[in-house]
Design an enzyme around this catalytic site. Structure first.
Site, PDB file in Angstrom:
ATOM      1  N   GLU A 265      21.982  78.792  81.081  1.00 15.77           N
ATOM      2  CA  GLU A 265      21.417  80.001  81.681  1.00 15.77           C
ATOM      3  C   GLU A 265      19.964  80.110  81.254  1.00 15.77           C
ATOM      4  OE1 GLU A 265      23.346  83.668  80.670  1.00 15.77           O
ATOM      5  OE2 GLU A 265      25.340  83.004  81.322  1.00 15.77           O
ATOM      6  N   GLU A 321      23.989  92.118  89.806  1.00 15.55           N
ATOM      7  CA  GLU A 321      25.406  92.498  89.741  1.00 15.55           C
ATOM      8  C   GLU A 321      25.541  93.923  89.199  1.00 15.55           C
ATOM      9  OE1 GLU A 321      27.763  89.171  87.944  1.00 15.55           O
ATOM     10  OE2 GLU A 321      25.822  88.163  87.985  1.00 15.55           O
ATOM     11  N   LYS A 324      27.837  95.088  85.928  1.00 16.89           N
ATOM     12  CA  LYS A 324      27.669  94.501  84.587  1.00 16.89           C
ATOM     13  C   LYS A 324      27.363  95.602  83.589  1.00 16.89           C
ATOM     14  CE  LYS A 324      26.160  90.601  83.375  1.00 16.89           C
ATOM     15  NZ  LYS A 324      25.277  89.474  82.997  1.00 16.89           N
ATOM     16  N   GLU A 330      20.619  93.892  82.510  1.00 18.43           N
ATOM     17  CA  GLU A 330      21.817  93.100  82.797  1.00 18.43           C
ATOM     18  C   GLU A 330      22.161  93.094  84.281  1.00 18.43           C
ATOM     19  OE1 GLU A 330      23.825  91.181  80.661  1.00 18.43           O
ATOM     20  OE2 GLU A 330      21.996  91.422  79.491  1.00 18.43           O
TER      21      GLU A 330
END
Length: 463
Positions: A265, A321, A324, A330
């Site tokens: 990542e 997203e 999250k 995040e």
């Protein structure tokens, strides 16, 4: 004899170059923690429009694996964290998992990497740490039993597996895992010719110390800032290389100097909370474009400790997203919005010149917001959970909730949302500098609009 070596050397060079070109292709992390995301088949099409060559998922979602069937996308899938303890001591369970989750799709779905858990060595439950490598061994054996030999087994780690990372030559694994977990893991990775998968985010060290770390150095944008490691003598031009090399030196320190590194990542958030510095589209696009250019460079550039060595990679993440947990960053690492549109233009092949992209919006929050910032109940938050959070906030600190008691200046209107918003703000104003957050389990949201009214004055957090 020398003449006979020439074709052989050319062949070796060809194989080396072909391998480098193959490995340099950039992938994307396909997370699913959103309630408004496109279907797997739509998502696969979007991944193709980004020109990704690989995709990593955080589970073994059969709908996604099916959507990836007969595409040219190489796939990394994952054994969930919660199964590791059981699999570590049960080969039959490992066999069953592989039979149920890999065999139905392989090889038409190009599964190439099977990761066991995600950032396990950062988990607070230490018992799972020591079951990680046994689980990796059993999953690898299960693949072998099923005749699947081309799938590498690994596990992604965060940078906090290191207890020292500066200077890079002082890279050292944490003492609580070095002998008991890391050494057996590296032995397994070496034996199976797999990779050390690592999550590398320059955003976090920069955001925690923007005074001493130059932003351009973190964005791989700097042209005139360098750091020379006083022990190795290696010179660094960006923070990313420093972080990767700290891991490389740490592996060398415990006897494994040649384990290949895979960037599981990396990315930069395009948005966040008001108290999160540098979270904007300009920085996110700049970082990801620069790091992709690095990953796809021909010939490969590697890092100062491993010049010319390919760093295979996955960019985080496909989508913003919205479910999250944690701070606002995040939910803002995506290359795409949930409707499929680009957060900013990006080409994962690295072939599009920056000059061909549209101009980016200026960065507006590269310096800390001075405050105050207030912390309010999020619209639509679960009332039972809000009541529990209100009780918790009021139990902390010094007279945190006195103004919302009967007769207090903020007691009216006597509603759960009003009282909880005051309590959240009062709590955060007291405890932010000690590590308190405006989260309350996802029930709260920050605002820079003063919610005070009449004689009721809400405390605001100073940054």
């Amino acid at each position: 004899m020398e003449l006979g070596l020439v074709p052989l050397l050319l062949l070796c060079l060809f194989i080396s170059i072909s391998s480098a070109e193959f490995s340099a292709k950039v992938g994307v992390n396909y997370g699913q923690l959103g309630n408004n995301l496109p279907s797997p088949s739509e998502s696969v099409n979007l991944i193709k429009t980004l020109k990704a060559k690989r995709v990593k998922i955080y589970d073994a979602n059969p709908k996604i694996l099916e959507a990836l069937r007969n595409t040219n996308l190489q796939v990394s899938m994952m054994v969930p964290n919660e199964l590791i303890n059981n699999i570590s001591s049960n080969q039959t369970l490992a066999n069953q998992w592989v039979h149920a989750n890999v065999v139905p799709f392989y090889p038409q779905t190009l599964i190439r990497y099977l990761l066991v858990g995600n950032e396990i060595l950062s988990a607070p439950d230490k018992s799972i740490w020591f079951n990680l490598v046994p689980a990796m061994r059993k999953i690898k054996h299960a693949l072998k039993i099923h005749g699947i030999t081309k799938v590498k087994v690994g596990t992604p780690s965060a940078m906090d597996v290191l207890e020292s990372s500066f200077p890079p030559s002082n890279g050292t694994f944490r003492s609580d895992i070095s002998d008991s977990v890391i050494k057996p893991m590296l032995k397994f990775l070496s034996k199976t010719k797999s990779f050390f998968f690592v999550d590398v985010y320059t955003f976090f060290p920069w955001a925690s110390d923007p005074t001493h770390i130059d932003l351009d150095y973190a964005l791989l944008e700097s042209t005139n800032i360098t750091y020379t490691d006083p022990v190795s003598g290696l010179t660094y031009h960006n923070l990313f290389d420093q972080m990767v090399d700290a891991l490389i030196f740490a592996m060398k320190r415990v006897g494994y100097p040649d384990i290949r590194v895979w960037i599981a990542e990396t990315g930069w958030p395009s948005g966040g909370d008001y108290d999160q510095i540098g979270t904007n589209i300009h920085n996110a696009a700049t970082y990801n474009r620069n790091v992709i250019k690095k990953f796809t460079a021909k010939p490969p550039v590697g890092t100062p400790a491993r010049p010319g060595v390919v760093l295979p990679s996955f960019i985080f993440a496909l989508y913003n997203e919205n479910t999250k947990p944690g701070p606002g960053t995040e939910r803002n690492f995506g290359l795409l919005y949930p409707n499929g549109s680009n957060v900013y233009e990006i080409d994962l092949t690295g072939k599009t010149p920056v000059s061909e992209f549209k101009p980016l919006p200026p960065a507006t929050n590269n310096k800390p917001y001075p405050g105050p910032i207030w912390c309010l109940v999020k619209e639509g938050a679960n009332k039972t959970a809000v009541a529990e959070a209100l009780s918790y906030a009021c139990s902390q600190g010094n007279k945190t909730c006195d103004p919302i008691q009967p007769g207090g200046k903020c007691s009216k209107p006597n509603t759960l949302a009003q009282h909880a918003s005051y309590a959240f703000s009062a709590y955060w104003a007291q405890f932010r500098k000690a590590g308190g957050s405006c989260s309350f389990g996802g029930l709260a949201v920050q605002t820079i609009k003063d919610p005070s009214y009449g004689s009721c004055k809400y405390p605001g957090a100073k940054i």
